[in-house]
Design an enzyme around this catalytic site. Structure first.
Site, mmCIF file in Angstrom:
data_model
loop_
_atom_site.group_PDB
_atom_site.id
_atom_site.type_symbol
_atom_site.label_atom_id
_atom_site.label_comp_id
_atom_site.label_asym_id
_atom_site.label_seq_id
_atom_site.Cartn_x
_atom_site.Cartn_y
_atom_site.Cartn_z
ATOM 1 N N MET A 1 0.843 -1.284 0.096
ATOM 2 C CA MET A 1 0.063 -0.036 -0.003
ATOM 3 C C MET A 1 0.760 1.330 0.182
ATOM 4 O O MET A 1 1.876 1.387 0.763
ATOM 5 C CB MET A 1 -0.823 0.109 1.196
ATOM 6 C CG MET A 1 -1.492 1.226 1.654
ATOM 7 S SD MET A 1 -2.148 1.180 3.227
ATOM 8 C CE MET A 1 -3.663 0.562 3.065
ATOM 9 N N ASP B 1 0.072 5.879 -1.328
ATOM 10 C CA ASP B 1 -0.847 6.991 -1.085
ATOM 11 C C ASP B 1 -2.373 6.623 -0.596
ATOM 12 O O ASP B 1 -2.883 5.588 -1.501
ATOM 13 C CB ASP B 1 -0.915 7.704 -2.103
ATOM 14 C CG ASP B 1 0.451 8.163 -2.736
ATOM 15 O OD1 ASP B 1 1.393 7.722 -2.178
ATOM 16 O OD2 ASP B 1 0.439 8.674 -3.941
ATOM 17 N N GLN C 1 -3.418 3.250 -3.188
ATOM 18 C CA GLN C 1 -2.512 2.727 -4.091
ATOM 19 C C GLN C 1 -2.114 1.289 -3.398
ATOM 20 O O GLN C 1 -1.606 0.997 -2.478
ATOM 21 C CB GLN C 1 -1.006 3.483 -4.107
ATOM 22 C CG GLN C 1 -1.306 4.905 -4.798
ATOM 23 C CD GLN C 1 -1.658 4.751 -6.183
ATOM 24 O OE1 GLN C 1 -0.503 4.687 -7.160
ATOM 25 N NE2 GLN C 1 -2.940 4.692 -6.809
ATOM 26 N N PHE D 1 -2.600 5.456 -11.111
ATOM 27 C CA PHE D 1 -2.015 6.334 -10.167
ATOM 28 C C PHE D 1 -3.204 6.871 -9.255
ATOM 29 O O PHE D 1 -4.095 6.733 -9.351
ATOM 30 C CB PHE D 1 -0.869 7.051 -10.521
ATOM 31 C CG PHE D 1 0.440 6.424 -10.710
ATOM 32 C CD1 PHE D 1 0.376 5.141 -10.927
ATOM 33 C CD2 PHE D 1 1.724 7.168 -10.885
ATOM 34 C CE1 PHE D 1 1.792 4.501 -10.906
ATOM 35 C CE2 PHE D 1 2.930 6.816 -11.025
ATOM 36 C CZ PHE D 1 2.907 5.313 -11.248
ATOM 37 N N SER D 2 -2.438 7.787 -8.171
ATOM 38 C CA SER D 2 -3.395 8.453 -7.180
ATOM 39 C C SER D 2 -4.393 9.269 -7.948
ATOM 40 O O SER D 2 -4.213 9.954 -9.004
ATOM 41 C CB SER D 2 -2.576 9.172 -6.224
ATOM 42 O OG SER D 2 -1.622 8.196 -5.461
HETATM 43 C C1 FRU Z 1 3.277 9.681 -4.496
HETATM 44 C C2 FRU Z 1 3.203 8.887 -5.737
HETATM 45 C C3 FRU Z 1 2.454 9.570 -6.336
HETATM 46 C C4 FRU Z 1 1.843 8.514 -7.643
HETATM 47 C C5 FRU Z 1 1.778 7.237 -6.858
HETATM 48 C C6 FRU Z 1 2.462 5.976 -7.549
HETATM 49 O O1 FRU Z 1 3.573 8.859 -3.222
HETATM 50 O O2 FRU Z 1 4.559 8.795 -6.328
HETATM 51 O O3 FRU Z 1 2.717 10.963 -7.193
HETATM 52 O O4 FRU Z 1 0.538 8.916 -8.182
HETATM 53 O O5 FRU Z 1 2.717 7.678 -5.677
HETATM 54 O O6 FRU Z 1 1.843 4.899 -6.721
#
Ligand code: FRU
Length: 494
Positions: free
Chosen positions: A36, A38, A54, A97-98
């Site tokens: 895990m 973000d 994530q 991604f986030s």
């Molecule tokens: C931040 C990040 C985000 C990205 C995600 C990828 O921790 O680098 O910018 O969307 O993690 O897992």
């Protein structure tokens, strides 16, 4: 045929029994199995709190990103839900991604970054594009119009391969989206987009930017209004230290000012570090049914060893305990949501005057809460040792003359090393803290391999993971000189 979402769920169901319990937490959200990072789409929808995150289901290290999903009615007890998003379309084949979530006409809308793959082999390019998914709180359908912000809509002047983490919000009937990126000089920036219908987006340009080269992206924007101010939360990679602030490998900051949505510009009045500890990144907030602003963050840090993934424990990463935010004396304050109090058991209270060290038999535990008020009578320093055992201790020490609170985890157990050589790499973080009428309060949430400290009623917070030996669970107060203390300690039961 099994879909990528079904496969991810099946894998988690098959592997969650094999996860090693040794470092698992009791009341912080963790993946059932896998990695895990973000928090994503933290929102209040359909009468429940939703926390996506994530997720890499297929290992305890980072990998192709999915969105895990959990819900809660009280922010304390979380129920795992099926995986919400898997990388399974042309727009996001490299990963999801986030991003963030909001309610639109009764539907739960997720906006996230797709890693769009172009070509293959050595010529393969990865674009970061913005996508939507619509759901009912349980399952989510991706928009057929993805990506809604394709690579062609990224303006000149930013590194186009790094444009991500949409923060979606609505104001006066328009939708806005903030994206994190960096410019060609390697300064972090936020871009602002607007749309009348969520599908057609127009870029309004750079709304906020770093004033120094930080060498990385401004990741994971969050935005909310509070007390007439606009507050941006930023996770700037590699932010440079300033006095005692920003010594972490990657820090987080709250930028307080005014966002002019007509001009698409943010006017900064003041900036502060959100958490002065070690393991706190990519915070997101929501407003709940009671009008409260609540924040969670990833309780880990990039580029530092994580014992649970290195020793093949089958999982890695957790969220902070949810914190309520408010403005006081022009500064952002934070404390654990009061719902934690329903888990308090076995209250122990004491008052004492001492110098040297002081403890009592009930002062032990590693799934506990400890609240201490120190009053200096004639002390140079005082504080608390947590997770203390034969040779281990996690120390919070207040230096009266310097007015500095020091969080020292060098003797906490397994040594955690970071890739940056500043203080954070050495296991010590410091923060400025003024005593009030000679008093300093410290409140700690302990959860087996984590500690979250809230100082002077939420004025400062310091978060860190720790990996003590089993049995290192004593709490010891200490003072160099004479102090008076009042304390309360609880076991936390879930
Ligand atoms: C931040 C990040 C985000 C990205 C995600 C990828 O921790 O680098 O910018 O969307 O993690 O897992």
């Amino acid at each position: 045929m099994e879909t990528p979402l079904q496969k991810a769920d099946r894998h988690i169901q098959e592997n969650k029994q094999n996860v090693n319990e040794r470092y698992r937490l009791r009341y912080h959200l963790m993946p059932e199995a896998g990695w895990m990072n973000d928090p994503n789409g933290f929102s209040f929808y359909g009468g429940k709190y939703h926390l996506f995150y994530q997720l890499h289901p297929y290992g305890s290290v980072w990998g192709p990103m999915h969105w895990g999903h959990a819900t809660s009615e009280d922010l304390v007890r979380w129920e795992h839900a099926p995986v919400a998003l898997a990388p399974d379309t042309d727009a996001d084949g490299g990963g999801c991604f986030s991003g963030t979530a909001m309610e639109v006409e009764g539907r739960h809308v997720l906006m996230y970054t797709g890693l769009q793959l172009e070509g293959d082999g050595d010529d393969r390019k990865v674009h970061q594009v913005q996508c939507l998914a619509f759901g009912d709180g349980k399952s989510y359908e991706k928009s057929l119009q993805n990506p809604v912000i394709p690579k062609e809509k990224i303006p000149e002047g930013v590194v186009k391969a790094d444009v991500r983490d949409p923060k979606l919000f609505e104001r006066n009937g328009m939708y806005y989206c903030i994206l994190g990126s960096k410019d060609l000089e390697q300064k972090g920036v936020f871009l602002l987009y607007r749309s009348a219908d969520l599908m057609e987006w127009e870029c309004m340009g750079t709304m906020d930017a770093a004033d120094e080269v930080n060498g990385g992206v401004w990741e994971c924007p969050d935005h909310f209004r509070m007390d007439g101010k606009d507050i941006l939360l930023v996770s700037p990679q590699f932010k440079k230290p300033e006095s005692l602030r920003y010594h972490n490998i990657h820090s987080t900051c709250a930028r307080i000012g005014t966002l002019d949505l007509e001009k698409g510009r943010f006017l900064l009045e003041q900036e502060e570090e959100i958490d002065a500890g070690f393991d706190f990144y990519a915070p997101q907030t929501l407003e709940d049914g009671q009008g409260r602003r609540i924040m969670v963050a990833w309780m880990q840090m990039w580029e530092r060893n994580m014992p649970s993934n290195e020793e093949k424990h089958g999982w890695a990463g957790a969220m902070t305990f949810p914190r309520i935010l408010w403005m006081q004396d022009g500064r952002l304050h934070q404390l654990p949501v009061p719902e934690i109090e329903s888990s308090r058991r076995n209250r122990y209270m004491a008052e004492a005057e001492f110098s040297g060290t002081w403890t009592q038999e009930p002062l032990r535990g590693n799934v506990s809460e400890l609240l201490v008020e120190f009053e200096t009578l004639e002390a140079e320093a005082f504080g608390v040792k947590l997770f203390a055992g034969q040779e281990e201790e996690t120390v919070f020490r207040y230096d009266v003359k310097e007015e500095v609170l020091i969080f020292d985890r060098r003797r906490s157990g397994i040594v955690l090393r970071g890739s940056r050589k500043e203080l954070a790499g050495s296991g010590v973080r410091r923060t400025q803290l003024k005593a009030r009428n000679g008093k300093v309060t410290m409140r700690f949430l302990l959860d087996r391999t984590s500690v979250e400290a809230f100082l002077n009623g939420g004025e400062k917070a310091m978060t860190g993971t720790v990996y003590p030996s089993e049995g290192s669970d004593r709490m010891v107060l200490f003072a160099e000189g004479k102090v008076k203390v009042r304390l309360e300690k609880y076991d936390l039961i879930f």
